[in-house]
Design an enzyme around this catalytic site. Structure first.
Site: not given
Length: 284
Positions: A76-77
């Site tokens: 995830d970012k």
């Protein structure tokens, strides 16, 4: 601030940052320590992402004739830590298959609010994506349990299966607790989107520090922190929205010939939070 800066810089500068964060390389793979707030893939409003700078990074690590590096898995970012890149398409496909067939052991560290009860165990609850009906309609992953307690007699009742739900399994272990928070070691056995965040927040009632998305269900609001936590972080509740997600991919064990143990130390903000909250990192 750093993630905002990484969005503004020239792709060559970003590639240089990733090169400096290289923790391991051999003829098949390159392993980087993924910075916070940097998306793996592009999308609307995203200027810089890891996928876009793979050709430049390959040339910086090898030479001008190097073919672009290949992605093998996602993070995830907001997640930091171990990320494996392959030097060739063949190696990438082999490693993707290892992830898909669950042969890669993944260990994460997270700082969460509250202590899980019991202190270690396995969360095995399917996860599904649902639309949240609120003044701003949005989508979230949530639990889709196979059983519920009957309100009449408290007996366990099997629920009709949701066909969109994916089975999700997460092992967890408490490493330290202090200041109304915990340092947890997590091992996701499956790889469902936002699995660790959802299992901790909705399964164990211990959302990850800085997880503003999964600290509530219907509202889009910053996480509410206990007094002692705010005090130790020297933070006011009104500024809680700026707290980053404290989730770090700490270790990956990859069976490539021999087993490769790839470790990344947590980012500076994570280590500073541990110190402020008086959570001791175990020596591993």
């Amino acid at each position: 601030m750093l993630s905002k800066q990484l969005q503004q810089v020239h792709p060559n500068v970003l590639a240089k940052v990733l090169k400096q964060g290289t923790v391991y390389q051999n003829e098949e793979i390159v392993v980087i320590n993924k910075p916070y707030g940097l998306p793996v893939h592009g999308g609307p409003g995203i200027k810089n992402c890891i996928a876009d700078v793979l050709p430049i990074l390959a040339k910086m690590l090898q030479n001008m004739k190097a073919e672009p590096l290949h992605l093998c898995h996602r993070l995830d970012k907001e997640t930091t830590g171990v990320m494996v890149l392959a030097r060739s398409k063949e190696a990438a496909e082999r490693i993707r298959l290892l992830f898909k067939t669950r042969q890669v052991e993944k260990i994460y560290w997270a700082i969460s609010l509250g202590d899980p009860d019991p202190a270690e165990g396995i969360v095995e609850i399917p996860i599904v994506e649902k639309e949240v009906q609120s003044h701003q309609s949005h989508y979230k992953m949530t639990l889709a349990p196979n059983y519920r307690l009957s309100p009449e007699d408290g007996k366990v009742v099997k629920i009709r299966k949701n066909h969109n739900a994916e089975s999700a399994v997460t092992r967890y272990r408490l490493l330290a607790s202090s200041s109304a928070c915990s340092l947890l070691e997590l091992q996701p056995i499956t790889g469902v989107k936002h699995q660790i965040r959802v299992h901790l927040a909705y399964g164990l009632g211990c959302p990850i520090l800085g997880d503003h998305k999964y600290s509530h269900w219907s509202k889009l609001a910053p996480q509410k922190l206990p007094e002692i936590t705010l005090k130790r972080l020297k933070l006011e509740q009104s500024k809680a929205r700026y707290l980053p997600l404290h989730l770090h991919a700490h270790r990956l064990s990859l069976p490539l010939g021999e087993r490769l143990n790839l470790v990344c130390k947590p980012p500076l903000f994570f280590e500073k939070t541990l110190k402020k909250l008086r959570l001791d990192i175990p020596n591993d």
